[in-house]
Scaffold this motif. Structure first.
Motif, short mmCIF file in Angstrom:
data_model
loop_
_atom_site.label_atom_id
_atom_site.label_comp_id
_atom_site.label_asym_id
_atom_site.label_seq_id
_atom_site.Cartn_x
_atom_site.Cartn_y
_atom_site.Cartn_z
N ILE A 143 -65.13 63.55 -83.14
CA ILE A 143 -63.98 64.04 -82.09
C ILE A 143 -64.66 65.38 -81.38
CG2 ILE A 143 -61.83 64.92 -81.52
CD1 ILE A 143 -60.75 62.64 -83.03
N TYR A 144 -65.29 65.59 -80.18
CA TYR A 144 -65.64 66.73 -80.00
C TYR A 144 -64.80 67.61 -78.92
CZ TYR A 144 -69.00 70.24 -78.26
OH TYR A 144 -69.88 71.44 -77.99
N GLY A 145 -63.89 68.32 -79.45
CA GLY A 145 -62.70 68.95 -78.67
C GLY A 145 -61.51 68.35 -78.64
N LEU A 146 -60.68 68.83 -79.41
CA LEU A 146 -59.04 68.45 -79.25
C LEU A 146 -58.08 69.34 -78.71
CD1 LEU A 146 -57.75 65.70 -80.40
CD2 LEU A 146 -57.25 66.99 -82.43
N TYR A 147 -57.37 68.70 -77.60
CA TYR A 147 -56.71 69.34 -76.76
C TYR A 147 -55.17 68.82 -76.81
CZ TYR A 147 -60.90 71.46 -75.06
OH TYR A 147 -62.18 72.18 -74.96
N LYS A 148 -54.27 69.83 -76.49
CA LYS A 148 -52.86 69.03 -76.27
C LYS A 148 -52.61 69.20 -74.74
CE LYS A 148 -50.26 71.67 -78.71
NZ LYS A 148 -49.07 72.05 -79.57
N GLY A 149 -52.02 68.21 -74.21
CA GLY A 149 -51.67 68.00 -72.89
C GLY A 149 -51.41 66.51 -72.46
N LEU A 150 -51.08 66.49 -71.25
CA LEU A 150 -50.78 64.87 -70.73
C LEU A 150 -52.22 64.55 -70.24
CD1 LEU A 150 -47.65 65.82 -68.74
CD2 LEU A 150 -47.87 64.65 -70.93
N ALA A 210 -57.82 61.76 -61.18
CA ALA A 210 -57.92 60.22 -60.89
C ALA A 210 -59.40 59.49 -61.35
CB ALA A 210 -57.55 60.05 -59.59
N ASP A 211 -60.13 60.43 -61.07
CA ASP A 211 -61.83 59.96 -61.37
C ASP A 211 -62.17 60.31 -62.75
OD1 ASP A 211 -61.89 59.30 -58.66
OD2 ASP A 211 -62.23 61.44 -57.89
N ASN A 212 -61.31 60.37 -63.64
CA ASN A 212 -61.63 60.77 -65.12
C ASN A 212 -62.50 62.00 -65.08
OD1 ASN A 212 -59.99 58.48 -65.91
ND2 ASN A 212 -61.84 57.00 -65.57
N LYS A 213 -62.28 63.05 -64.44
CA LYS A 213 -63.01 64.08 -64.54
C LYS A 213 -62.49 65.27 -65.43
CE LYS A 213 -66.57 63.11 -61.90
NZ LYS A 213 -66.81 63.70 -60.80
N TRP A 214 -62.83 65.80 -66.33
CA TRP A 214 -62.11 66.51 -67.20
C TRP A 214 -61.43 67.93 -66.44
CZ3 TRP A 214 -59.41 66.76 -71.53
CH2 TRP A 214 -59.49 67.97 -72.41
N THR A 215 -60.31 67.98 -66.54
CA THR A 215 -59.88 69.40 -65.98
C THR A 215 -59.89 70.57 -66.56
OG1 THR A 215 -57.68 68.88 -66.33
CG2 THR A 215 -58.38 67.53 -64.56
N LYS A 216 -59.79 70.57 -67.62
CA LYS A 216 -59.53 71.94 -68.56
C LYS A 216 -58.15 72.46 -68.49
CE LYS A 216 -64.67 73.29 -67.93
NZ LYS A 216 -65.35 74.44 -67.29
N LYS A 217 -57.31 71.63 -68.28
CA LYS A 217 -56.16 72.13 -68.24
C LYS A 217 -55.20 71.70 -69.58
CE LYS A 217 -55.04 71.33 -63.39
NZ LYS A 217 -54.40 70.57 -62.49
N GLY A 218 -56.02 71.30 -70.73
CA GLY A 218 -55.24 71.02 -71.85
C GLY A 218 -55.16 72.42 -72.86
#
Length: 597
Positions: A272-279, A286-294
């Motif tokens: 697991i490379y990078g683990l974040y909390k968030g929704l 919507a395009d499955n792009k990582w938003t860095k909001k976690g």
């Protein structure tokens, strides 16, 4: 064998009565049976009933257990039922509420002690219910809002929940891929469709001449499938997947980014490379792009951090870096083995009694003491959490059994969830009046957290000063149901306290104009002068002696209590009185303190 009968009006056990007439038999002949029947504790102030209630099958008197037998004057309205619950077998008065007006019922409790048989009659009123409301309530129980796995439901042909029988017939509202109806057997198989399928069940309910036709909506929708390490390794790169596994080791930069190696039962590993909390919907667009909001792993609270041996669930992107097989930019989905965290919509597929973990936004805190609150997901689905605690799941639910003493109740939490927070909660699915709820939930972690305002200290009970040594509570200006604390009187103080009771503190009530002390509540009377006598005026039923001091319910720290007169005598600077049972109460209207000369 001697026989006698007493009559009481109200409802036994959890619903309270007032004794009105007594037996005319010889007190000597009936004393033992009278004492045994007198142990049936009556603790509330109403006689009208609308819900099932627990009644005692046995009572203990002077170390001996006596069986109690119950009968009802109309079993079509009130019958009796034994139910197995997590804390043991309980005996219930099972109500079948009428549609045509309230019904007066007589419950009779009988017992035999030595050579004597006696009985008590309790009169109560079972409240009627609107027929349409009752029928629609029964219809709402027929199917769940959604089904996440293949399920066969045997729909009932009738309901005997009320005095009048309600019968049902069924039909589907169309042709469905996932759902079939054969007679009264409904079969739902979400695997037959790649997408969720909305289903309409048409119900015709009949009660006498009343007929209600209603469309009931449900859905066949698969829950997320969490892959093992071996299954994840087989997925194509750039595929969005759910993955699960036990943490084998902390990878490079693990304490900062949450990089972990996880493994399955067969020893297969993936990072697991990078683990974040968030929704998920916020961390990925919507395009499955990582938003860095976690919330990155190093910003988590220390209590939420993971360790080698923990089980973890996550959602992320299947990736390869150089030759390292990984799932990157993962959204944390839980760490209770066997229970990934799901949305409210997914949680509603859980059967009553099964454990689940659910996350959602807190939309309302309904009870600031117990933490009863509502969680909502991004689609507007809502579920009620009945009680929220912080603590370890393994300690609060050892072997699946709730242990409240191991959890910190909502009002005692140093950092408690508030409206706007998104939290994850673990607990058993329960049901109240046909509505699903998570009961005695454990706060797992915050998914997102709103900005906190400065906490205010809970208001303490007001302190009151009285001239003299007679304290009559109705004259002290307390509001109904107000907490009672410290009262200063001439040369002394008396202090009511909650003790070890987590739920109820001493309160003043207008009914009886008295302070009520509940299980483990204490009253401390102190003075620099020696206290010789304390007279208590109690609000006590003359016939059943409910709320009176007895050797079984009253603990005193010094001196002697005359239970017949409710007068304490001694020679002490301090007296601590404790109500020891877990149910019931003392009701104290007046206290008179006399000092030694």
């Amino acid at each position: 064998m001697k026989n006698f009968k007493k009559i009481m009006f109200g409802v036994v056990a959890a619903l309270g009565v007032t004794a009105l007439t007594a037996c005319n038999d010889s007190k000597q002949e009936t004393k033992l049976v009278d004492d045994v029947l007198g142990k049936i504790v009556l603790i509330q102030d109403r006689a009208d009933v609308s819900e099932d209630f627990v009644i005692p099958k046995t009572v203990v008197h002077q170390g001996t257990t006596y069986d109690i037998t119950w009968t009802s004057s109309d079993s079509s309205v009130l019958s009796f039922e034994e139910r197995t619950e997590k804390d043991g077998v309980k005996y219930y008065a099972d109500l079948h509420r009428p549609f045509d007006g309230d019904k007066d019922i007589v419950l009779t409790a009988s017992t035999t002690a030595a050579d004597e048989t006696g009985s008590l009659e309790f009169k109560t009123t079972v409240l009627s219910i609107d027929e349409k409301t009752a029928i629609e309530s029964e219809i709402s129980k027929l199917v769940k809002s959604s089904y996440g796995s293949k399920t066969e439901v045997n729909l009932p042909a009738s309901s005997h929940e009320y005095q009048n029988e309600i019968t049902f017939t069924y039909a589907l509202g169309g042709e469905y891929v996932t759902t079939k109806l054969e007679g009264n057997k409904l079969t739902v198989d979400p695997t037959l469709s790649e997408k969720p399928e909305a289903v309409v069940l048409k119900v015709k309910a009949t009660s006498g001449s009343t007929v209600i036709d209603k469309d009931v909506n449900t859905k066949a929708s698969l829950r997320p499938v969490y892959l093992t390490a071996a299954e994840a390794l087989a997925q194509p790169v750039n595929t969005m997947i759910y993955v699960q596994g036990k943490i084998k080791s902390v990878a490079s930069n693990g304490e900062t980014y949450g990089n972990f190696w996880i493994e399955d039962e067969d020893g297969n590993e993936i990072e697991i490379y990078g683990l974040y909390k968030g929704l998920i919907e916020e961390c990925y667009d919507a395009d499955n792009k990582w938003t860095k909001k976690g919330t990155r792993y190093d910003a988590w609270d220390a209590s939420e951090k993971l360790a080698v041996g923990d089980y973890v669930y996550a959602y992320g992107t299947r990736a390869v870096y150089n030759t390292t097989q990984e799932v990157s930019n993962c959204v944390f989905m839980g760490s209770v083995e066997g229970t990934p965290v799901g949305t409210v919509k997914e949680a509603k597929d859980t059967e009553k009694g099964d454990f689940l973990a659910v996350y959602g936004k807190v939309t309302k805190v309904a009870n600031e003491t117990y933490g009863n609150l509502y969680l909502q997901d991004s689609e507007g689905n809502e579920i009620y959490v009945y009680g929220l605690y912080s603590g370890k799941v393994s300690e609060c639910y050892p072997n699946g059994t709730w242990t409240s003493s191991k959890g910190v109740r909502y009002d005692k939490m140093e950092d408690k969830p508030v409206v706007g927070d998104v939290i994850a909660v673990y607990g058993p699915m329960d049901e109240y009046n046909g509505t699903q709820q998570v009961k005695n939930g454990i706060l797992l972690y915050y998914v997102t957290k709103t900005e906190r305002q400065t906490a205010t200290k809970p208001e303490e009970p007001k302190e009151i000063t009285v001239t003299g040594t007679t304290i009559e509570f109705k004259s002290l200006g307390y509001a109904n149901a107000e907490d009672v604390g410290k009262i200063a009187f001439t040369d002394g103080t008396l202090t009511f306290a909650q003790g070890t009771n987590e739920n109820n503190s001493p309160k003043y009530y207008n009914t009886g104009n008295a302070v009520r002390m509940y299980g483990s509540n204490t009253l401390t009377i102190k003075s620099d002068k020696k206290i010789a006598k304390v007279e208590f005026e109690l609000v006590v039923s003359e016939k059943d002696k409910a709320y009176a001091f007895t050797a079984d319910n009253c603990s005193i720290s010094a001196g002697t209590m005359d239970y017949a007169t409710s007068v304490w005598t001694g020679d002490a600077n301090e007296l601590v009185l404790t109500y020891t049972p877990t149910s019931g109460q003392f009701r104290i209207a007046k206290i008179i303190v006399t000092y030694a000369e």
